[in-house]
Design an enzyme around this catalytic site. Structure first.
Site, PDB file in Angstrom:
ATOM      1  N   LYS A  51       0.687  -1.264   0.038  1.00 23.84           N
ATOM      2  CA  LYS A  51       0.058   0.126  -0.167  1.00 23.84           C
ATOM      3  C   LYS A  51       0.779   1.161   0.149  1.00 23.84           C
ATOM      4  O   LYS A  51       0.278   2.313   0.225  1.00 23.84           O
ATOM      5  CB  LYS A  51      -0.992   0.111   1.231  1.00 23.84           C
ATOM      6  CG  LYS A  51      -2.032  -1.183   1.162  1.00 23.84           C
ATOM      7  CD  LYS A  51      -2.322  -1.538   0.095  1.00 23.84           C
ATOM      8  CE  LYS A  51      -3.347  -1.091  -0.586  1.00 23.84           C
ATOM      9  NZ  LYS A  51      -3.798  -1.284  -1.978  1.00 23.84           N
ATOM     10  N   HIS A 122       6.946  -7.483  -2.112  1.00 24.37           N
ATOM     11  CA  HIS A 122       6.773  -6.673  -0.867  1.00 24.37           C
ATOM     12  C   HIS A 122       7.489  -7.254   0.336  1.00 24.37           C
ATOM     13  O   HIS A 122       7.266  -7.131   1.437  1.00 24.37           O
ATOM     14  CB  HIS A 122       4.949  -6.966  -0.226  1.00 24.37           C
ATOM     15  CG  HIS A 122       4.247  -6.412  -1.364  1.00 24.37           C
ATOM     16  ND1 HIS A 122       4.514  -5.048  -1.700  1.00 24.37           N
ATOM     17  CD2 HIS A 122       2.988  -6.667  -1.623  1.00 24.37           C
ATOM     18  CE1 HIS A 122       3.350  -4.650  -2.329  1.00 24.37           C
ATOM     19  NE2 HIS A 122       2.465  -5.447  -2.415  1.00 24.37           N
ATOM     20  N   SER A 152      -4.673   2.566   4.534  1.00 26.09           N
ATOM     21  CA  SER A 152      -4.640   2.142   3.169  1.00 26.09           C
ATOM     22  C   SER A 152      -4.849   0.646   3.150  1.00 26.09           C
ATOM     23  O   SER A 152      -5.577  -0.215   2.689  1.00 26.09           O
ATOM     24  CB  SER A 152      -3.604   2.684   2.161  1.00 26.09           C
ATOM     25  OG  SER A 152      -3.811   1.963   0.724  1.00 26.09           O
TER      26      SER A 152
HETATM   27  P1  A3P Z   1      -5.130   4.841  -0.971  1.00 31.38           P
HETATM   28  O1  A3P Z   1      -5.700   3.565  -0.313  1.00 31.38           O
HETATM   29  O2  A3P Z   1      -4.671   5.589   0.239  1.00 31.38           O
HETATM   30  O3  A3P Z   1      -5.964   5.521  -1.714  1.00 31.38           O
HETATM   31  P2  A3P Z   1      -0.315  -0.048  -3.466  1.00 31.38           P
HETATM   32  O4  A3P Z   1      -0.487   0.078  -5.361  1.00 31.38           O
HETATM   33  O5  A3P Z   1       1.235  -0.176  -3.030  1.00 31.38           O
HETATM   34  O6  A3P Z   1      -1.233  -1.341  -3.187  1.00 31.38           O
HETATM   35  O7  A3P Z   1      -0.850   1.103  -2.969  1.00 31.38           O
HETATM   36  C1  A3P Z   1      -1.953   1.578  -3.146  1.00 31.38           C
HETATM   37  C2  A3P Z   1      -2.166   3.022  -2.549  1.00 31.38           C
HETATM   38  O8  A3P Z   1      -1.745   3.910  -3.657  1.00 31.38           O
HETATM   39  C3  A3P Z   1      -3.716   3.324  -2.637  1.00 31.38           C
HETATM   40  O9  A3P Z   1      -3.614   4.286  -1.680  1.00 31.38           O
HETATM   41  C4  A3P Z   1      -3.930   4.042  -4.106  1.00 31.38           C
HETATM   42  O10 A3P Z   1      -5.044   4.856  -4.058  1.00 31.38           O
HETATM   43  C5  A3P Z   1      -2.691   4.788  -4.136  1.00 31.38           C
HETATM   44  N1  A3P Z   1      -2.395   5.163  -5.437  1.00 31.38           N
HETATM   45  C6  A3P Z   1      -2.127   4.574  -6.679  1.00 31.38           C
HETATM   46  N2  A3P Z   1      -2.129   4.963  -7.660  1.00 31.38           N
HETATM   47  C7  A3P Z   1      -1.885   6.415  -7.371  1.00 31.38           C
HETATM   48  C8  A3P Z   1      -1.893   7.810  -7.872  1.00 31.38           C
HETATM   49  N3  A3P Z   1      -1.551   7.909  -9.158  1.00 31.38           N
HETATM   50  N4  A3P Z   1      -1.807   8.840  -7.044  1.00 31.38           N
HETATM   51  C9  A3P Z   1      -1.930   8.962  -5.899  1.00 31.38           C
HETATM   52  N5  A3P Z   1      -1.999   7.668  -5.240  1.00 31.38           N
HETATM   53  C10 A3P Z   1      -2.087   6.400  -6.010  1.00 31.38           C
END
Ligand code: A3P
Length: 308
Positions: A51, A122, A152
């Site tokens: 996340k 991860h 998240s």
């Molecule tokens: P939130 O749950 O806070 O919205 P991962 O890819 O490591 O699983 O992380 C997911 C998190 O990154 C989510 O956070 C997602 O919304 C955020 N995320 C993904 N793409 C993004 C972007 N282009 N800009 C900002 N946040 C992004």
């Protein structure tokens, strides 16, 4: 924590201690194969605590290397098939049925036809397959502040039907602080990789908050690390493509086709903000968290921003 059978016959996995890290069998079952993975010098590994912005950086890298021209890849191959999740066991991508073939991310990585191979993990640094460093592969680590990361992760665990049951927020935040979530302690993860950076120059350590603040600047730094010089036009296109709102509606990167997630519970591209933790932490939880944080984060060179 007990196993909790969910709808569609999917079972939430149970955490167990794996070399000192709470894990589930979905990520450890083929451990010999994972540990023996043969990295290549031109591989690019994206390493994160879950996340932290893995998908964001994955897509940025994918566009940098393969997004110059409109292609079938961009329109019909989901990001989790373009960028294999090294240690994840799964059924044939996108499908769920008992007779389907089990694969592990290593198999997908080994079958990638593209160069470089962009791979995600991860794993905490101590569990990373040795060949990445032996081959001097490039590693991009992305870290996100502990509070937003926790929020998240909580929502991810709620909506992903095979993840350990997160329970309610107040229990969850305590378990997160105790490192009793999948992949263990956030504190150990970000610190372990930060320490690795001091001895492994081919590691680029990025912060989610910096990317939110100025995506273009962070893209430039990433390119300089990778030795890439995209044209101004290409950079502009990438910066449009990786905007939160664009990614949220892009079915190839928003996980909407990923059957293990219940988007009625939460979405994958949820808020994409710095400071959303304020809508979840009570004042008391925040005080306890801050006190605990001080005891875990002793290295003054590793600093996170929780608001901007
Ligand atoms: P939130 O749950 O806070 O919205 P991962 O890819 O490591 O699983 O992380 C997911 C998190 O990154 C989510 O956070 C997602 O919304 C955020 N995320 C993904 N793409 C993004 C972007 N282009 N800009 C900002 N946040 C992004």
């Amino acid at each position: 924590m007990s196993a909790d059978t969910k709808k569609d016959g999917l079972t939430r996995e149970v955490l167990f201690d794996f070399h000192g890290v709470p894990m589930t069998t979905n990520f450890t079952d083929k451990w010999d194969k994972i540990q023996n993975f043969q990295a290549k010098p031109d591989d690019i590994l994206i390493a994160t605590y879950p996340k932290a912005g893995t998908t964001w950086v994955s897509y940025m890298l994918d566009l940098l290397y393969f997004g110059q021209e409109p292609s079938e890849r961009e329109t019909s191959v989901a990001i989790y098939d373009r960028v294999p999740f090294l240690e994840r066991k799964g059924l044939s991508p996108g499908l769920i049925a008992p007779s389907l073939i089990l694969y592990v991310g290593v198999d997908l990585a080994n079958n990638l036809k593209t160069t470089p191979r962009i791979i995600k993990t991860h794993l905490p640094i101590q569990l990373l397959p040795k060949s990445f460093c032996e081959q001097n592969s490039k590693i991009v680590y992305v870290a996100r502040n502990a509070k937003d990361n926790a929020v998240s992760y909580f929502h991810m665990d709620r909506m992903t039907l095979t993840q350990p049951d997160p329970g309610d927020w107040s229990c969850y935040i305590q378990r997160y602080m105790d490192g009793q979530v999948l992949y263990g302690s956030w504190y150990d993860h970000v610190n372990g990789w930060w320490k690795k950076k001091q001895t492994y120059p081919n590691l680029h350590y990025m912060f989610y908050e910096d990317m939110v603040e100025d995506t273009g600047r962070e893209l430039d730094k990433l390119c300089s690390f990778l030795g890439l010089s995209p044209s101004a036009e290409q950079k502009k296109e990438i910066l449009v493509g990786v905007q939160f709102d664009q990614m949220k509606k892009n079915n190839m990167v928003n996980y909407s086709k990923f059957v293990l997630m219940d988007f009625n519970v939460s979405t994958f591209m949820r808020k994409g903000k710095v400071g959303d933790w304020k809508t979840h932490f009570t004042v008391a939880q925040n005080e306890v968290f801050d006190e605990h944080y001080k005891t875990k984060m002793k290295d003054p060179t590793l600093q996170f921003r929780t608001e901007m």
